[in-house]
Scaffold this motif. Structure first.
Motif, PDB file in Angstrom:
ATOM      1  N   GLY A 691       0.796  -1.222   0.000  1.00 29.50           N
ATOM      2  CA  GLY A 691       0.000   0.000   0.000  1.00 29.50           C
ATOM      3  C   GLY A 691       0.832   1.277   0.000  1.00 29.50           C
ATOM      4  O   GLY A 691       2.056   1.237   0.176  1.00 29.50           O
ATOM      5  N   ASP A 692       0.117   2.409  -0.222  1.00 31.34           N
ATOM      6  CA  ASP A 692       0.762   3.737  -0.211  1.00 31.34           C
ATOM      7  C   ASP A 692       0.343   4.562   1.000  1.00 31.34           C
ATOM      8  O   ASP A 692       1.126   5.344   1.527  1.00 31.34           O
ATOM      9  CB  ASP A 692       0.394   4.508  -1.486  1.00 31.34           C
ATOM     10  N   GLU A 702      -3.995   2.105  -2.176  1.00 28.81           N
ATOM     11  CA  GLU A 702      -2.963   2.125  -3.230  1.00 28.81           C
ATOM     12  C   GLU A 702      -3.361   3.247  -4.191  1.00 28.81           C
ATOM     13  O   GLU A 702      -4.415   3.190  -4.820  1.00 28.81           O
ATOM     14  CB  GLU A 702      -2.937   0.780  -3.954  1.00 28.81           C
ATOM     15  N   LYS A 704      -3.065   5.540  -7.558  1.00 27.82           N
ATOM     16  CA  LYS A 704      -2.576   5.449  -8.937  1.00 27.82           C
ATOM     17  C   LYS A 704      -3.007   6.692  -9.708  1.00 27.82           C
ATOM     18  O   LYS A 704      -4.178   7.074  -9.671  1.00 27.82           O
ATOM     19  CB  LYS A 704      -3.157   4.219  -9.663  1.00 27.82           C
ATOM     20  N   GLN A 721      -0.183  -6.102  -6.342  1.00 24.92           N
ATOM     21  CA  GLN A 721      -0.403  -5.114  -5.273  1.00 24.92           C
ATOM     22  C   GLN A 721      -1.773  -5.330  -4.620  1.00 24.92           C
ATOM     23  O   GLN A 721      -1.892  -5.281  -3.392  1.00 24.92           O
ATOM     24  CB  GLN A 721      -0.304  -3.682  -5.840  1.00 24.92           C
ATOM     25  N   MET A 725      -2.736  -6.432  -0.742  1.00 22.75           N
ATOM     26  CA  MET A 725      -3.647  -5.637   0.099  1.00 22.75           C
ATOM     27  C   MET A 725      -4.792  -6.491   0.637  1.00 22.75           C
ATOM     28  O   MET A 725      -5.155  -6.394   1.810  1.00 22.75           O
ATOM     29  CB  MET A 725      -4.216  -4.450  -0.698  1.00 22.75           C
TER      30      MET A 725
END
Length: 895
Positions: A691-692, A702, A704, A721, A725
C-alpha cells in the motif's frame, strides 16, 4: 571569473538582503550572479541555509565558482546517498546546502532537521512554486516551525507570470513573501550602467534568397490554413492566442496544450492531426533558416514519403502552397535542363531509363546567405587583427544548436561546395545510385579529392575532434529537434571529415586542453576561434564558462538569443577596459527576425503587466507568517459552513486527538501528502511494502495516477499489489487520482466496447474487481477531493500504527477474510514451480486438492490442464526427476 557586481546588481542584492521578497529579473541579466553573492555571504558555519530548485550541473557550477573565489566552507549536497543517521550531523555543520525536495519534506515531518537552527531558504526558479508542490510544502513546514528565518526567491522568467489569474500574487503567497522586486532591462539604473560601457554592435540584416522567401510564405500560408481549420472545428478556442505570429514562438505548443488538454478525449481525429501538422510546419520553418538547402529538401521528401507510408495523407500536402514549396525546395538543390524536360514528353523517354535522366540533373546547391555574411565578417576580423598593434583578438561564434555548429565548422574549414556536394550524395543523391556515381565522378574531375567510402555516412560528428568524442555523447537529430520526427537520413550533415582532417588532429587535441567546457567546436588556435551552441546543452553554464575563459574581442551571433545578448552586455560592462565587437547576423523580414522581436515584446509586456499588478496588489500584513495569524499556516481547516453543537459544553471546542495517516516514502513526489497535512492530519513517513497510505488499522490505499494505472494494469504489477492488500487488510482500496487540468474521464465514450478485451483498460479493471470482490475503487478528480475523502473515511475510526504498517510483509499473518478462502503458503509455492503461472494455476487447484495429488497426475493430464505441452513437461520433470544433491559436509567440532 564572475567579477565584482555592477552598480544595479549591488542594488538588487542589497534590497533583497534587507527585506525578504521575490526578485524578478529580465532574462540573461545574471540572476545566478546575485544568487552566488547570497551563497558567498552564507557559506559559513554560523548559518544554515537551504537552496531549493537547482539541478546537478548548476550545483557543480556554483560550488566551482565559490571554490575559485577562495570560500572555505563550500556548499554540500544532501541526496539519498547520505543516510538518515548522517543527515542530522550534515545539517548541524551549517553553510549552504543543496537538498533534494523529497528528503527535505521527510526530514521536516520527522524532525530530523533542526528547524529552529535554519537561518533561511533561498528559492531558485521561483515561478515554478505553484506547479512544484514539494517546494511550497517545504516552505509551509519551515514557516510553521521557524518564525524568524528568511525566504528569498529568484526568477528570470517574467513571461510565466503573464498567464493565469493573479499568478504573481499566488506565487508570493506560496513563498510567504510580501515584497516584489522587478528589474526589467528598461529599468533606469540598468540602462545607465549598461549604456556607459556598450559593446560595439554591427547588425547585418541578411536577405533571404527568392526561393527561401517563396518557401517561407508557402509555409506561413499553410499554417494560417491549418489554424483556420482548427478554429472551425473548435470555436471555443481563444482567437488572439492562435495567430500566425504566436505560432512562431517557443511557447505555442504549451498554449495549445493548455487549451486542448482538458477536452483532448472529446476531440476528433481531424483536430489532433491539425495540432500535429502545426508542429511539423514549425520544424520546417526552423530548418529553412537554420540549415542548408539539402537538409531542408531531405526533410521535406522524408515527410512526403512517411505520409505515404502511413496512408494518412494530411490535408496540407495537397494545397497549392505545398506544391510551390516542394518545387522551390528542389529548385534550390538541382534543376533539370529544358532539353531533358522536352525529352520527357517525347516517345523516346521509354528507351531511356529514369536513372540516366537523373544523372543529367544539374546541381544548383544554393548557399545559405548567412554563410557568405559570416565569411565577410571573419575576413574583416582577420584584416583588423593584422593591422592591430595589440595581440590578435579572439573570436567566438555562437549558433543555435550542435548541428548548426558542426555545419559552420565544416563550412569554415572546407567551403560550401565541398560540404553541400558531400551532403547531397549522402542524402538526396543516395536515392539514385547512378546519380551518386555520377556525382562522385564529377567531384573527382573537379579535383575536390575527398574520399568517399561506405562507412563515412554512419559516423557521428564528434569524430572530427578526437578528444571530444570521448567527452560528449553524439547527439542525434531527434534529440536536437525535440523528438518531432525520426530523421536519420538527414544526419549526413554531421559525418566525419575523412582523411583531410587527420593531420590537424594533434593541434585540436592541444586546443581541447585550454577550456574547461567540452561543448564547443574549435576552429583555429591562433587567434583562438571557437563555435559554441546556445541551446541543447547538458550544462546550462557551459556558454558562460567558455565566454569567460576565451575572453573574445569579437563575438559573432549567427543566431539571436535574448539571454545571451544581455549576458554579453553585462560581460562588457564588467570589463570596461577591453574592447568587444558583436556581429549580429539575422535574416531581414524573416520568421527568425519576427520570432526574436516577438520574444522581446512579450517580455516587455510581461514586465509592464507585473508593474501594474504590483501597484494595485493588496498584501495582508501577516503574509510572511512570522506570527500565528496567517491562515495559510493554519491546519485542520473546518469548512466555513460547519455547524457547532451548543449542547456540548455550550459550543466550546472539544480537545481532539490529532488524526494521522501513514504514508509511504515514495509518495512524497505527489501533491496529496501536502494536502493531507494542510487538512490537519499528521503525516508519518515510513517505507511500506504493502500500500501507499494506511488510514486506519483496517484500511489500506494504493494510489494510482491515470498513466500509472494503465502501465501497472499492462505489466501485471497492480494484480500483485491488490493481492497483497486483500491478504493483509480488511478494507483494501484502489484510489484512481486524475490531474485537475485533464478531463475527469478514463477513456473516450467512443472507446467503450461491448465485449471484454485483453487490451481494454475498462475490461481489465472489471476483471480486477471480479477477482478481488473486497477491493473498493475510489475515483477522485484532484488531490483536493482525495484529501476530503480521506478525512471522511477516517472519521470515527481508530488511528493506524506506523510500526504495525511497516511490519506488514509477505511473511505476515493474513486477515481472517482472506484466510477463509485459501491458504496462501501452498499457492505461493505452486506459483514458483516451473511451467505454472498466474494464468494456468487455477486449473491445477481445481483438479488437485493438495501438492501430493498434483504429483500423482500424468504428463498428458498436466498438458490438458495447463493447455501447453512444454509447461506440462517442465512441471512433470520437476516433480518426478531424481535430483542427485550431495549431502552437506559436516565440520567436526573442535574440542
Amino acid at each position: 571569473m564572475a567579477g565584482p557586481l555592477l552598480e544595479f546588481e549591488t542594488e538588487m542584492f542589497l534590497s533583497l538582503f534587507e527585506c525578504d521578497g521575490l526578485l524578478v529579473v529580465a532574462e540573461g541579466m545574471g540572476i545566478d550572479r546575485i544568487l552566488l553573492q547570497f551563497m558567498r555571504v552564507y557559506s559559513e558555519q554560523g548559518s544554515l541555509v537551504l537552496l531549493l530548485n537547482t539541478t546537478t550541473p548548476e550545483q557543480e557550477y556554483f560550488t566551482e565558482q565559490l571554490r575559485v573565489e577562495g570560500v572555505t566552507h563550500l556548499p554540500r549536497t544532501v541526496t539519498s546517498d547520505v543516510n538518515s543517521a548522517e543527515r542530522y550531523s550534515v545539517y548541524t555543520e551549517g553553510g549552504v546546502l543543496f537538498v533534494t525536495s523529497r528528503i527535505l519534506v521527510v526530514d521536516f515531518l520527522t524532525d530530523r532537521i533542526p528547524a529552529h537552527l535554519i537561518s533561511g531558504i533561498l528559492v531558485y526558479r521561483a515561478h515554478k512554486i505553484i506547479e512544484s508542490f514539494q517546494e511550497s510544502f517545504i516552505l509551509r513546514l519551515f514557516r510553521q516551525k521557524n518564525k524568524t528565518g528568511f525566504i528569498k526567491a529568484f526568477t528570470d522568467k517574467a513571461t510565466s507570470f503573464s498567464s493565469g489569474f493573479c499568478q504573481v500574487e499566488r506565487v508570493m503567497r506560496n513563498l510567504f513573501v510580501k515584497k516584489l522586486y522587478l528589474w526589467p532591462r528598461f529599468q533606469a539604473s540598468v540602462n545607465t550602467a549598461l549604456d556607459r560601457h556598450k559593446p560595439e554592435v554591427v547588425e547585418l540584416h541578411v536577405s533571404l534568397t527568392p526561393a527561401m522567401r517563396a518557401i517561407q510564405s508557402s509555409i506561413l500560408d499553410i499554417m494560417s490554413a491549418c489554424l483556420k481549420e482548427l478554429k472551425r472545428y473548435n470555436p471555443t478556442l481563444e482567437a488572439e492566442d492562435l495567430s500566425v505570429e504566436n505560432t512562431l514562438g517557443n511557447a505555442f505548443e504549451k498554449t495549445i496544450r493548455h487549451y486542448l488538454d482538458p477536452l483532448w478525449h472529446q476531440l476528433g481525429a481531424k483536430t489532433k492531426a491539425l495540432v500535429q501538422d502545426l508542429k511539423v510546419l514549425r520544424v520546417l520553418l526552423l530548418y529553412l533558416t537554420q540549415y542548408d538547402c539539402v537538409t531542408f529538401l531531405n526533410l521535406l521528401e522524408s515527410l512526403r514519403s512517411s505520409q505515404k507510408i502511413f496512408g494518412s495523407n494530411s490535408g496540407w500536402l495537397f494545397l497549392d502552397s505545398s506544391t510551390s514549396m516542394f518545387m522551390n525546395a528542389r529548385g534550390r538543390v538541382y534543376r533539370i535542363p529544358e532539353s531533358k524536360k522536352k525529352l520527357k514528353v517525347g516517345a523516346e523517354v521509354e528507351k531511356q531509363s529514369s536513372s540516366v535522366l537523373e544523372v543529367k540533373r544539374e546541381l544548383v546547391l544554393e548557399k545559405s546567405p548567412k554563410w557568405e555574411a559570416l565569411t565577410e565578417v571573419l575576413q574583416e576580423i582577420e584584416r583588423e587583427n593584422k593591422s592591430s598593434q595589440l595581440d590578435p583578438g579572439r573570436v567566438m561564434i555562437c549558433a543555435s544548436d550542435d548541428r548548426t555548429c558542426a555545419q559552420l565548422q565544416q563550412y569554415i574549414k572546407h567551403g560550401s561546395d565541398w560540404m553541400l556536394n558531400r551532403l547531397y550524395v549522402r542524402t538526396v543523391g543516395k536515392r539514385d545510385s547512378a546519380a551518386a556515381a555520377a556525382m562522385e565522378l564529377e567531384s573527382h574531375k573537379r579535383g575536390l579529392g575527398w574520399p568517399k567510402n561506405g562507412a563515412t555516412g554512419k559516423e557521428p560528428a564528434q569524430k572530427k575532434k578526437p578528444t571530444k568524442s570521448k567527452k560528449r555523447p553524439s547527439l542525434t537529430l531527434t534529440q536536437m529537434m525535440g523528438k518531432e520526427m525520426d530523421e536519420a537520413a538527414a544526419m549526413g550533415s554531421s559525418g566525419d571529415e575523412g582523411d583531410p582532417m587527420e593531420e590537424d588532429g594533434g593541434e585540436e587535441e592541444q586546443l581541447q586542453l585550454d577550456l574547461s567546457s567540452d561543448a564547443y567546436y574549435g576552429v583555429l588556435k591562433e587567434p583562438l576561434t571557437v563555435i559554441h551552441p546556445l541551446k541543447g546543452l547538458t550544462d546550462p553554464h557551459s556558454l558562460t564558462r567558455v565566454l569567460h575563459e576565451v575572453e573574445p574581442s569579437f563575438v559573432v551571433l549567427y543566431d539571436a538569443e535574448i539571454s545571451f545578448v544581455r549576458q554579453l552586455e553585462i560581460y562588457k560592462a564588467s570589463r570596461p577596459g577591453k574592447t568587444l565587437r558583436v556581429y549580429f547576423l539575422i535574416y531581414g523580414g524573416s520568421t527568425e527576425e519576427q520570432k526574436y522581436l516577438t520574444a522581446l515584446a512579450k517580455e516587455k509586456r510581461a514586465f509592464e503587466h507585473l508593474i501594474r499588478e504590483k501597484a494595485i496588489m493588496v498584501i495582508p500584513e501577516e503574509r510572511e507568517g512570522r506570527e500565528d495569524t496567517n491562515l495559510d499556516l493554519a491546519r485542520n481547516l473546518e469548512p466555513a459552513n460547519a455547524t457547532t453543537n451548543t449542547r456540548k459544553a455550550g459550543g466550546q471546542e472539544q480537545p481532539k486527538e490529532p488524526s494521522r495517516v501513514i504514508v509511504d516514502m515514495r509518495e512524497f513526489r505527489s501533491e496529496l501528502p501536502s494536502m493531507l497535512h494542510r487538512r490537519g492530519l499528521d503525516i508519518e513517513p515510513v517505507t511500506l511494502e504493502v500500500g501507499d497510505y494506511i488510514l486506519t488499522p483496517d484500511t489500506c490505499v494504493e494510489r494510482k495516477s491515470v498513466s500509472d494505472l494503465i502501465g501497472s494494469l499492462q505489466s501485471g504489477r497492480l494484480y500483485t499489489q491488490c493481492l497483497s492488500m486483500t491478504r493483509y487488510y480488511k478494507k483494501p482500496v484502489l484510489l484512481i487520482e486524475f490531474d485537475p487540468a485533464k478531463p475527469f474521464s478514463l477513456m473516450a465514450r467512443s472507446d467503450f466496447r461491448q465485449e471484454i478485451s485483453s487490451t481494454d483498460v475498462s475490461s481489465k479493471l472489471t476483471l480486477l474487481t471480479l477477482h478481488f470482490p473486497r477491493l473498493r475503487i475510489l475515483w477522485c478528480p484532484s488531490p483536493h477531493a482525495t484529501a476530503e475523502l480521506f478525512l471522511e473515511l477516517k472519521r470515527g475510526r481508530s488511528e493506524p500504527d506506523a510500526a504495525a504498517a511497516q511490519a506488514v510483509t509477505a511473511e505476515s499473518d493474513m486477515v481472517a477474510e482472506s484466510a477463509e478462502l485459501y491458504n496462501p503458503g501452498p499457492y505461493d509455492f505452486l506459483l514458483k514451480m516451473p511451467g505454472v503461472n498466474i494464468k494456468n494455476y487455477r486449473a491445477l487447484v481445481k483438479n488437485a486438492d493438495n501438492l501430493a495429488d498434483l504429483c500423482k497426475l500424468s504428463q498428458d493430464k498436466l498438458a490438458e490442464l495447463l493447455g501447453n505441452a512444454n509447461n506440462a513437461k517442465s512441471l512433470y520433470e520437476f516433480l518426478h526427476n531424481v535430483a542427485d544433491v550431495p549431502a552437506p559436509l559436516q565440520k567436526a567440532k573442535k574440542t
